[in-house]
Motif scaffolding. Structure first.
Motif, PDB file in Angstrom:
ATOM      1  N   SER A  93      16.752 -39.810  33.371  1.00 50.94           N
ATOM      2  CA  SER A  93      15.702 -40.371  34.230  1.00 50.94           C
ATOM      3  C   SER A  93      15.664 -39.679  35.588  1.00 50.94           C
ATOM      4  O   SER A  93      14.587 -39.372  36.108  1.00 50.94           O
ATOM      5  CB  SER A  93      15.926 -41.875  34.418  1.00 50.94           C
ATOM      6  N   GLU A  94      16.824 -39.397  36.159  1.00 52.72           N
ATOM      7  CA  GLU A  94      16.863 -38.725  37.465  1.00 52.72           C
ATOM      8  C   GLU A  94      16.403 -37.274  37.352  1.00 52.72           C
ATOM      9  O   GLU A  94      15.830 -36.733  38.287  1.00 52.72           O
ATOM     10  CB  GLU A  94      18.269 -38.801  38.050  1.00 52.72           C
ATOM     11  N   ARG A  95      16.659 -36.677  36.205  1.00 50.01           N
ATOM     12  CA  ARG A  95      16.166 -35.315  35.995  1.00 50.01           C
ATOM     13  C   ARG A  95      14.638 -35.307  35.868  1.00 50.01           C
ATOM     14  O   ARG A  95      13.969 -34.399  36.351  1.00 50.01           O
ATOM     15  CB  ARG A  95      16.819 -34.736  34.733  1.00 50.01           C
ATOM     16  N   GLN A  96      14.107 -36.350  35.238  1.00 49.72           N
ATOM     17  CA  GLN A  96      12.661 -36.430  35.027  1.00 49.72           C
ATOM     18  C   GLN A  96      11.914 -36.716  36.327  1.00 49.72           C
ATOM     19  O   GLN A  96      10.880 -36.113  36.597  1.00 49.72           O
ATOM     20  CB  GLN A  96      12.346 -37.542  34.019  1.00 49.72           C
ATOM     21  N   ASN A  97      12.422 -37.670  37.118  1.00 52.39           N
ATOM     22  CA  ASN A  97      11.682 -38.038  38.336  1.00 52.39           C
ATOM     23  C   ASN A  97      12.012 -37.178  39.547  1.00 52.39           C
ATOM     24  O   ASN A  97      11.448 -37.379  40.632  1.00 52.39           O
ATOM     25  CB  ASN A  97      11.906 -39.527  38.666  1.00 52.39           C
ATOM     26  N   GLY A  98      12.930 -36.241  39.380  1.00 54.14           N
ATOM     27  CA  GLY A  98      13.210 -35.290  40.447  1.00 54.14           C
ATOM     28  C   GLY A  98      14.259 -35.731  41.442  1.00 54.14           C
ATOM     29  O   GLY A  98      14.621 -34.955  42.340  1.00 54.14           O
ATOM     30  N   SER A  99      14.798 -36.933  41.300  1.00 54.86           N
ATOM     31  CA  SER A  99      15.796 -37.394  42.267  1.00 54.86           C
ATOM     32  C   SER A  99      17.110 -36.629  42.143  1.00 54.86           C
ATOM     33  O   SER A  99      17.848 -36.488  43.122  1.00 54.86           O
ATOM     34  CB  SER A  99      16.045 -38.888  42.100  1.00 54.86           C
ATOM     35  N   ALA A 100      17.405 -36.101  40.940  1.00 54.96           N
ATOM     36  CA  ALA A 100      18.615 -35.298  40.772  1.00 54.96           C
ATOM     37  C   ALA A 100      18.542 -34.023  41.607  1.00 54.96           C
ATOM     38  O   ALA A 100      19.529 -33.609  42.235  1.00 54.96           O
ATOM     39  CB  ALA A 100      18.805 -34.953  39.299  1.00 54.96           C
ATOM     40  N   ILE A 101      17.353 -33.405  41.652  1.00 53.70           N
ATOM     41  CA  ILE A 101      17.184 -32.179  42.438  1.00 53.70           C
ATOM     42  C   ILE A 101      17.340 -32.484  43.919  1.00 53.70           C
ATOM     43  O   ILE A 101      17.922 -31.697  44.670  1.00 53.70           O
ATOM     44  CB  ILE A 101      15.799 -31.562  42.146  1.00 53.70           C
ATOM     45  N   MET A 102      16.855 -33.653  44.342  1.00 52.47           N
ATOM     46  CA  MET A 102      16.973 -34.039  45.752  1.00 52.47           C
ATOM     47  C   MET A 102      18.435 -34.135  46.174  1.00 52.47           C
ATOM     48  O   MET A 102      18.787 -33.833  47.318  1.00 52.47           O
ATOM     49  CB  MET A 102      16.279 -35.390  45.977  1.00 52.47           C
ATOM     50  N   VAL A 103      19.293 -34.558  45.250  1.00 51.17           N
ATOM     51  CA  VAL A 103      20.723 -34.663  45.550  1.00 51.17           C
ATOM     52  C   VAL A 103      21.389 -33.297  45.490  1.00 51.17           C
ATOM     53  O   VAL A 103      22.182 -32.925  46.366  1.00 51.17           O
ATOM     54  CB  VAL A 103      21.414 -35.635  44.570  1.00 51.17           C
ATOM     55  N   LEU A 104      21.025 -32.525  44.469  1.00 54.73           N
ATOM     56  CA  LEU A 104      21.746 -31.272  44.209  1.00 54.73           C
ATOM     57  C   LEU A 104      21.274 -30.099  45.057  1.00 54.73           C
ATOM     58  O   LEU A 104      21.881 -29.023  45.007  1.00 54.73           O
ATOM     59  CB  LEU A 104      21.634 -30.930  42.723  1.00 54.73           C
ATOM     60  N   VAL A 105      20.171 -30.250  45.828  1.00 53.27           N
ATOM     61  CA  VAL A 105      19.796 -29.186  46.767  1.00 53.27           C
ATOM     62  C   VAL A 105      20.807 -29.111  47.906  1.00 53.27           C
ATOM     63  O   VAL A 105      20.942 -28.089  48.566  1.00 53.27           O
ATOM     64  CB  VAL A 105      18.382 -29.421  47.349  1.00 53.27           C
ATOM     65  N   LYS A 106      21.517 -30.220  48.114  1.00 53.14           N
ATOM     66  CA  LYS A 106      22.600 -30.225  49.095  1.00 53.14           C
ATOM     67  C   LYS A 106      23.831 -29.598  48.445  1.00 53.14           C
ATOM     68  O   LYS A 106      23.880 -29.425  47.229  1.00 53.14           O
ATOM     69  CB  LYS A 106      22.881 -31.668  49.533  1.00 53.14           C
ATOM     70  N   PRO A 107      24.836 -29.252  49.221  1.00 52.44           N
ATOM     71  CA  PRO A 107      26.044 -28.639  48.638  1.00 52.44           C
ATOM     72  C   PRO A 107      26.876 -29.652  47.849  1.00 52.44           C
ATOM     73  O   PRO A 107      27.958 -30.069  48.260  1.00 52.44           O
ATOM     74  CB  PRO A 107      26.808 -28.114  49.857  1.00 52.44           C
ATOM     75  N   VAL A 108      26.317 -30.079  46.708  1.00 51.80           N
ATOM     76  CA  VAL A 108      26.987 -31.052  45.846  1.00 51.80           C
ATOM     77  C   VAL A 108      27.264 -30.393  44.494  1.00 51.80           C
ATOM     78  O   VAL A 108      26.353 -29.859  43.858  1.00 51.80           O
ATOM     79  CB  VAL A 108      26.111 -32.306  45.638  1.00 51.80           C
TER      80      VAL A 108
END
Length: 256
Positions: A93-108
């Motif tokens: 779900s986070e991959r689909q709605n883009g929230s995963a990218i919002m987290v992983l653009v940071k140094p995570v």
């Protein structure tokens, strides 16, 4: 470590907002209470529905240990279904709605991102199962008969490990697939496959995590298991670690 804790708190906060911290434990508590209460009132229920007393006398009364085993059986069906449906969209779900990218653009690191997801699932699952199992033990003692807690707590630990394996399987499929329905189907199919193969091919699959659910029941009734548990416990722990790393690797590839 600070970054990991921040992500872990975020995961728990999200589950709180989705009310998972409320309804999942409640479902497990209700499942835990169901068998002791039904077994205690079953004669009255049957008599109220017109069943003759002579017939009621032929129906065996479940023992306290049998009641606990039936509760574990319910956790192994309805409980696992609830967990899989609750967590099937953890990564997808986070991959689909883009929230995963919002987290992983940071140094995570992807591994930190996935392990915090697993840790959140772990916390909610263990709390829910412990509350449900203790509810079953309490109501069984009050209504049916006493079960020695010295036999209950090892059973609780062994079955908890089985549930963590189920969570890890669900997490892996959530990292692979887009469809939550497909994730749920494959997770349940995999879990059922391990359970059935462990029963049908006991001689060849002594290592299987599927033995843990049956061993948990044996610990309640006999205080010990017929199978040596060190092998399935060790294999299950290794598989859980492998599934988490696999989920992190696949998630990284999907989002790159």
């Amino acid at each position: 470590m600070t970054q990991w804790l921040v992500l872990f708190k975020k995961e728990n906060l999200e589950m709180w907002r989705n009310h998972k911290w409320l309804w999942v434990p409640l479902v497990f508590i209700l499942l835990g209470m169901m068998n002791p209460v039904l077994n205690f009132y079953m004669p009255q229920i049957l008599e109220a529905n017109g069943i003759a007393k002579e017939v009621l006398l032929t129906i065996p009364i479940p023992t306290a240990a049998d009641t606990m085993i039936k509760t574990l059986s319910q956790f192994n069906t309805l409980g696992i279904l609830v967990l899989v449906l609750s967590f099937m969209g953890t990564l997808a779900s986070e991959r689909q709605n883009g929230s995963a990218i919002m987290v992983l653009v940071k140094p995570v690191a992807h591994l930190s991102y996935v392990t915090t997801k697993w840790a959140g699932m772990f916390s909610l699952t263990i709390l829910s199962f412990v509350l449900g199992y203790l509810a079953a033990w309490y109501y069984t003692g009050q209504l049916i008969g006493d079960v020695d807690f010295a036999q209950v707590w090892p059973s609780l630990l062994i079955y908890s490990l089985w549930l963590l394996f189920v969570l890890s399987v669900t997490l892996l499929y959530s990292s692979m697939l887009k469809s939550t329905g497909g994730i749920a189907f494959l997770s349940l199919l995999t879990v059922a496959g391990f359970s059935l193969s462990s029963q049908l091919l006991t001689r060849y699959m002594k290592w299987s995590p599927g033995h843990l659910s049956k061993a948990a029941g044996d610990l309640v009734t006999k205080g010990s298991s017929q199978n040596q548990l060190w092998l399935p416990i060790g294999v299950t722990i290794i598989l859980i670690i492998g599934l988490i790393y696999g989920a992190a690797s696949i998630s990284k590839r999907k989002l790159s």
